[in-house]
Scaffold this motif. Structure first.
Motif, mmCIF file in Angstrom:
data_model
loop_
_atom_site.group_PDB
_atom_site.id
_atom_site.type_symbol
_atom_site.label_atom_id
_atom_site.label_comp_id
_atom_site.label_asym_id
_atom_site.label_seq_id
_atom_site.Cartn_x
_atom_site.Cartn_y
_atom_site.Cartn_z
ATOM 1 N N GLU A 230 0.721 8.266 -0.703
ATOM 2 C CA GLU A 230 0.342 8.275 -2.121
ATOM 3 C C GLU A 230 1.271 9.136 -2.965
ATOM 4 O OE1 GLU A 230 -3.870 9.110 -2.296
ATOM 5 O OE2 GLU A 230 -4.335 7.026 -1.802
ATOM 6 N N LYS A 231 2.543 9.110 -2.618
ATOM 7 C CA LYS A 231 3.585 9.736 -3.426
ATOM 8 C C LYS A 231 4.150 8.635 -4.326
ATOM 9 C CE LYS A 231 4.868 13.217 0.038
ATOM 10 N NZ LYS A 231 6.001 13.828 0.800
ATOM 11 N N TRP A 232 3.403 8.353 -5.384
ATOM 12 C CA TRP A 232 3.652 7.145 -6.158
ATOM 13 C C TRP A 232 5.010 7.134 -6.857
ATOM 14 C CZ3 TRP A 232 0.323 4.130 -4.153
ATOM 15 C CH2 TRP A 232 -0.972 4.545 -3.884
ATOM 16 N N SER A 395 3.041 0.726 -6.559
ATOM 17 C CA SER A 395 3.433 2.055 -7.029
ATOM 18 C C SER A 395 3.581 2.082 -8.551
ATOM 19 C CB SER A 395 4.727 2.508 -6.348
ATOM 20 O OG SER A 395 5.794 1.608 -6.568
ATOM 21 N N LEU A 396 4.131 1.027 -9.124
ATOM 22 C CA LEU A 396 4.237 0.954 -10.591
ATOM 23 C C LEU A 396 2.857 1.018 -11.231
ATOM 24 C CD1 LEU A 396 6.911 -1.888 -10.892
ATOM 25 C CD2 LEU A 396 7.181 0.439 -11.803
ATOM 26 N N ASN A 397 1.924 0.273 -10.689
ATOM 27 C CA ASN A 397 0.573 0.261 -11.256
ATOM 28 C C ASN A 397 -0.068 1.639 -11.181
ATOM 29 O OD1 ASN A 397 -1.728 -1.245 -12.372
ATOM 30 N ND2 ASN A 397 -2.707 -0.814 -10.405
ATOM 31 N N GLU A 398 0.091 2.319 -10.044
ATOM 32 C CA GLU A 398 -0.486 3.659 -9.920
ATOM 33 C C GLU A 398 0.206 4.654 -10.848
ATOM 34 O OE1 GLU A 398 -3.192 4.156 -8.549
ATOM 35 O OE2 GLU A 398 -3.406 2.341 -7.338
ATOM 36 N N ASN A 399 1.431 4.353 -11.244
ATOM 37 C CA ASN A 399 2.149 5.200 -12.192
ATOM 38 C C ASN A 399 1.922 4.792 -13.640
ATOM 39 O OD1 ASN A 399 3.304 6.839 -10.204
ATOM 40 N ND2 ASN A 399 5.023 5.443 -9.889
ATOM 41 N N GLY A 400 0.927 3.927 -13.862
ATOM 42 C CA GLY A 400 0.554 3.546 -15.219
ATOM 43 C C GLY A 400 1.416 2.471 -15.837
ATOM 44 N N LYS A 401 2.247 1.790 -15.048
ATOM 45 C CA LYS A 401 3.148 0.758 -15.561
ATOM 46 C C LYS A 401 2.625 -0.616 -15.135
ATOM 47 C CE LYS A 401 6.893 4.101 -14.954
ATOM 48 N NZ LYS A 401 8.141 4.418 -14.215
ATOM 49 N N THR A 427 -6.378 -4.729 -16.170
ATOM 50 C CA THR A 427 -6.297 -3.281 -16.289
ATOM 51 C C THR A 427 -5.695 -2.711 -15.013
ATOM 52 O OG1 THR A 427 -8.469 -2.882 -15.315
ATOM 53 C CG2 THR A 427 -8.387 -3.281 -17.709
ATOM 54 N N LYS A 428 -5.387 -1.428 -15.043
ATOM 55 C CA LYS A 428 -4.853 -0.771 -13.854
ATOM 56 C C LYS A 428 -5.805 -0.928 -12.674
ATOM 57 C CE LYS A 428 -3.466 3.860 -12.232
ATOM 58 N NZ LYS A 428 -3.248 5.266 -12.642
ATOM 59 N N GLU A 429 -7.080 -0.731 -12.911
ATOM 60 C CA GLU A 429 -8.076 -0.821 -11.847
ATOM 61 C C GLU A 429 -8.210 -2.257 -11.343
ATOM 62 O OE1 GLU A 429 -8.265 2.802 -13.890
ATOM 63 O OE2 GLU A 429 -8.536 0.778 -14.753
ATOM 64 N N GLU A 430 -8.193 -3.216 -12.258
ATOM 65 C CA GLU A 430 -8.298 -4.621 -11.860
ATOM 66 C C GLU A 430 -7.086 -5.062 -11.050
ATOM 67 O OE1 GLU A 430 -10.968 -6.341 -15.617
ATOM 68 O OE2 GLU A 430 -8.767 -6.321 -15.723
ATOM 69 N N LEU A 431 -5.892 -4.601 -11.468
ATOM 70 C CA LEU A 431 -4.691 -4.992 -10.738
ATOM 71 C C LEU A 431 -4.655 -4.339 -9.353
ATOM 72 C CD1 LEU A 431 -2.178 -6.756 -11.013
ATOM 73 C CD2 LEU A 431 -0.910 -4.699 -11.665
ATOM 74 N N ARG A 432 -5.122 -3.111 -9.255
ATOM 75 C CA ARG A 432 -5.187 -2.453 -7.952
ATOM 76 C C ARG A 432 -6.037 -3.279 -6.985
ATOM 77 N NH1 ARG A 432 -7.938 2.212 -9.075
ATOM 78 N NH2 ARG A 432 -6.038 3.443 -9.419
ATOM 79 N N ASP A 433 -7.196 -3.711 -7.452
ATOM 80 C CA ASP A 433 -8.067 -4.512 -6.594
ATOM 81 C C ASP A 433 -7.431 -5.848 -6.269
ATOM 82 O OD1 ASP A 433 -10.813 -4.901 -5.349
ATOM 83 O OD2 ASP A 433 -10.730 -6.634 -6.691
ATOM 84 N N TRP A 434 -6.727 -6.441 -7.218
ATOM 85 C CA TRP A 434 -6.054 -7.726 -7.008
ATOM 86 C C TRP A 434 -4.965 -7.593 -5.941
ATOM 87 C CZ3 TRP A 434 -6.793 -12.661 -8.674
ATOM 88 C CH2 TRP A 434 -5.735 -13.562 -8.537
ATOM 89 N N ILE A 435 -4.191 -6.532 -6.039
ATOM 90 C CA ILE A 435 -3.138 -6.303 -5.050
ATOM 91 C C ILE A 435 -3.750 -6.126 -3.661
ATOM 92 C CG2 ILE A 435 -1.402 -4.637 -4.258
ATOM 93 C CD1 ILE A 435 -0.789 -4.105 -7.257
ATOM 94 N N ARG A 436 -4.792 -5.333 -3.590
ATOM 95 C CA ARG A 436 -5.385 -4.988 -2.294
ATOM 96 C C ARG A 436 -6.095 -6.167 -1.632
ATOM 97 N NH1 ARG A 436 -8.254 1.007 -2.812
ATOM 98 N NH2 ARG A 436 -6.333 2.203 -3.236
ATOM 99 N N ASN A 437 -6.832 -6.912 -2.412
ATOM 100 C CA ASN A 437 -7.737 -7.896 -1.815
ATOM 101 C C ASN A 437 -7.418 -9.340 -2.168
ATOM 102 O OD1 ASN A 437 -9.529 -6.075 -0.330
ATOM 103 N ND2 ASN A 437 -10.051 -5.298 -2.369
ATOM 104 N N HIS A 438 -6.273 -9.544 -2.786
ATOM 105 C CA HIS A 438 -5.816 -10.922 -2.979
ATOM 106 C C HIS A 438 -4.315 -11.033 -2.706
ATOM 107 C CE1 HIS A 438 -5.826 -15.070 -4.396
ATOM 108 N NE2 HIS A 438 -4.667 -14.768 -4.971
#
Length: 510
Positions: A230-232, A395-401, A427-438
Motif C-alpha cells: 500500500e505504498k501508493w 494506484s492512481l485511484n488510491e492517489n485520488g486520480k 467515484t474513487k470507492e466505486e472504482l476500487r470495488d470495480w477493480i477488485r471484483n470485476h
C-alpha cells in the motif's frame, strides 16, 4: 530463453550437487568431472547456475507435474474464480478449507521457492569471482539472481507470511536452522533486491535469450510489491516508468495459446519449451482444464460467480467481449474449444453440449500449440502488461486520480472490445470495488497466483480492508463456511520442515 533452457537439466544436476548438505555426496566424483572446486570458473558455469535458478520456477524437482498439480492448484483453488472438481483429490482439502500441515501442495511451494533462493544465493556469492566474464555480464547475472530471489520471497511471504530469510548459500544444515523473520523484514529484502536488480538488468535480450528477467520486469515486480504494501505513490511512479514500453496483444487469446510468448505484452513468464531431449519441458494445462468430452481431465471449472461477471463484459452491440470467449467455453454460438485428438481440431459448444458434465469450462492454456506428445510447452504468465495497467489504475485511484485510472482500465477493456468506462462515471470507492471484483478477475482469472494473492493483500491491508471470508461467502465459494479468518489466509508451515528445523513456529490455527 527457450533456446538456452535445454541447459537446465545440467544446471539442475549441478545445483543438486552443490546444494546437497551430505558430506559424503559432496565427496563423490561427478561423471562429467564437475567438482565443487572446479565449478564457478567460467561464463558457462554462471549461465548454468542462473538457468538452474530459473528452473525452480517450474518446481524444485524437475517434474512436470509439480507446477500444475501441486503448486498451481494449492494457490488457485483458494480463490473465488475457481471451483475444483470435487471428484478429484488434488488440493481438495485446500479447496474446502480443511487442510492440515502435511498437504503436499504447500510443501512443494515452499520447497520450490527455497530451492530457487538457494540457487540464487549461490549465484550471487560465486559469480563475482569468475574472472573470465566481463564486469557487465557478472552484474547482469547477479541482478537476475536478485530478481528471482525477490520473486521467490514474494511467493513465500504471501503464501505463508512467516518464513525464514536466508541470504547466503549454506551447506551446513545447522546454519539453515533459523527462525522466521518478520514479514516486514522479508518485504524490505524483496524491495532491496529489486532496487538492485533494476539498476543492472538490461532493457531487453537478443532472440536467443528471450524470457530472462529484464529491467522492465524488475520495475513491474517492484511496483507490484509497493502495491501489496500500500505504498501508493511509489507504486504509481514505478508503473509509470514502464508505461508505454510494452503493448497489449491485439488478440487476447494470444496470451495463452503459445503464439505470442515473450511478446509485446509479456513482462515475465515461466518458460516451458515443450522439449524432451534432456528434460521434460512440458506441462499438462491443456488437459487439466478441458472437458471430458474433448479428452480433457476437468480438474477445475470457472466459478458461477466468475461466469456471471464475465457475462457482464459486453461490446457496444451487446455481444460478449473477446476476453469472455478467450477465458471460458460456454453455451454460446461463438464459443469454441480445441479437441485434443491428433490432429487437434476446434469444436463448437453446440456440437458437444449433450456430452458435457458441466455447463462452463476454462479455455486459457487449453491449446495444442507447442505440443510435444500429449502435453504442451506454452509459457505461464507471471506478469503481463494488462496486469501492469490495472495495477497502475489501482494506484492512481488510491492517489485520488480516478479519471486517469479509468483511462488505464479502458486500455485493457478496449483491447477486448468491451465498452469503455465513461470518465467521471465512478467515484474513487466505486472504482476500487470495480477493480477488485470485476476488472481484475475478468481480465486475469485463473492466472498464476493473481486472484488469491489479491484477496490476501486486500484482507491484510489497511486501505478498505476486506474480509476474505465475506468475499468468498458473497461470491458463493463452495465451503466458504469452513474458512477461518486469520488461519486460512496463509498456509501452514509444512510439518516436515518443522521436523528438520525446530526453530520454526507453526502458523496460527494449525
Amino acid at each position: 530463453m527457450k533456446s538456452i533452457i535445454k541447459l537446465q537439466v545440467v544446471a539442475i544436476l549441478i545445483a543438486i550437487l552443490f546444494f546437497s548438505c551430505s558430506d559424503n555426496y559432496l565427496d563423490l566424483k561427478d561423471k562429467q568431472n564437475i567438482t565443487e572446486s572446479s565449478f564457478w570458473s567460467t561464463r558457462d558455469h554462471a549461465l548454468q547456475g542462473i538457468i538452474a535458478t530459473y528452473g525452480a520456477l517450474q518446481g524444485h524437482d524437475g517434474d512436470k507435474w509439480t507446477f500444475f498439480e501441486e503448486t498451481y492448484t494449492s494457490i488457485a483453488y483458494k480463490g473465488d474464480d475457481i471451483d475444483n472438481n470435487k471428484s478429484e483429490g488434488y488440493s481438495k482439502t485446500i479447496a474446502n478449507f480443511t487442510n492440515g500441515t502435511e498437504v503436499s501442495g504447500p510443501f512443494n511451494i515452499w520447497a520450490s521457492c527455497y530451492a530457487g533462493i538457494g540457487r540464487a544465493n549461490q549465484v550471487i556469492e560465486k559469480v563475482p569471482g569468475i574472472a573470465t566474464m566481463s564486469d557487465q555480464e557478472r552484474k547482469e547475472i547477479i541482478a537476475e539472481a536478485k530478481f528471482l530471489r525477490s520473486y521467490f520471497y514474494f511467493m513465500l511471504v504471501n503464501a505463508f507470511e512467516n518464513v525464514p530469510l536466508v541470504l547466503t548459500f549454506e551447506k551446513d544444515l545447522t546454519k539453515l536452522q533459523v527462525p522466521q523473520a518478520t514479514p516486514d523484514k522479508v518485504w524490505e529484502q524483496i524491495e532491496k533486491d529489486l532496487l538492485d536488480a533494476e539498476i543492472a538488468l538490461p532493457f531487453a535480450y537478443n532472440n536467443d535469450n528471450l524470457g530472462r528477467a529484464t529491467k522492465g520486469a524488475a520495475k513491474a515486480l517492484l511496483g507490484k510489491v509497493y502495491l501489496f504494501r500500500e505504498k501508493w505513490l511509489p507504486a504509481e511512479t514505478k508503473f509509470k516508468e514502464i508505461y508505454g514500453q510494452y503493448s497489449l496483444n491485439a488478440n487476447y487469446e494470444d496470451n495463452f495459446n503459445g503464439k505470442s510468448e515473450n511478446g509485446p505484452e509479456s513482462v515475465f513468464e515461466i518458460q516451458f519449451s515443450g522439449d524432451r531431449t534432456l528434460s521434460d519441458e512440458r506441462h499438462p494445462f491443456n488437459y487439466e482444464v478441458k472437458p471430458y468430452a474433448v479428452d480433457g481431465w476437468e480438474l477445475f471449472y470457472p466459478s458461477d460467480w466468475l461466469v456471471s461477471e464475465l457475462k457482464k463484459d459486453k461490446k457496444a452491440d451487446g455481444s460478449f467481449s473477446d476476453r469472455v470467449y478467450g477465458t471460458i467455453f460456454f453455451n454460446d454460438p461463438k464459443s469454441e474449444i480445441w479437441d485434443l485428438n491428433q490432429p487437434a481440431s476446434l469444436v463448437s459448444y453446440a456440437s458437444i453440449s449433450s456430452s458435457l458434465s458441466k455447463p462452463n469450462y476454462f479455455k486459457k492454456y487449453a491449446y495444442p500449440t507447442d505440443r510435444s506428445g500429449s502435453y504442451v510447452g506454452i509459457n505461464i504468465n507471471v506478469i503481463r502488461y494488462a496486469d501492469v495497467l490495472l495495477m497502475l489504475a489501482e494506484s492512481l485511484n488510491e492517489n485520488g486520480k480516478t479519471n486517469e485510472a479509468i483511462a488505464r482500465i479502458n486500455e485493457v477493456r478496449t483491447r477486448s472490445g468491451a465498452v469503455a468506462l465513461a470518465s467521471g462515471s465512478k467515484t474513487k470507492e466505486e472504482l476500487r470495488d470495480w477493480i477488485r471484483n470485476h476488472e481484475r478477475p475478468i481480465e486475469l482469472s485463473m492466472e498464476w497466483t493473481n486472484r488469491w494473492f489479491d484477496l490476501v493483500r486486500w484482507g491484510r491491508g489497511a486501505t478498505a480492508k476486506q474480509s476474505i471470508k465475506s468475499i468468498l461467502t458473497a461470491h458463493d465459494k463452495p465451503f466458504s463456511s469452513n474458512y477461518i479468518e486469520n488461519k486460512h489466509i496463509r498456509f501452514a508451515i509444512p510439518s516436515r520442515e518443522i521436523k528438520v528445523n525446530s526453530q520454526l513456529k507453526q502458523n496460527n490455527g494449525y
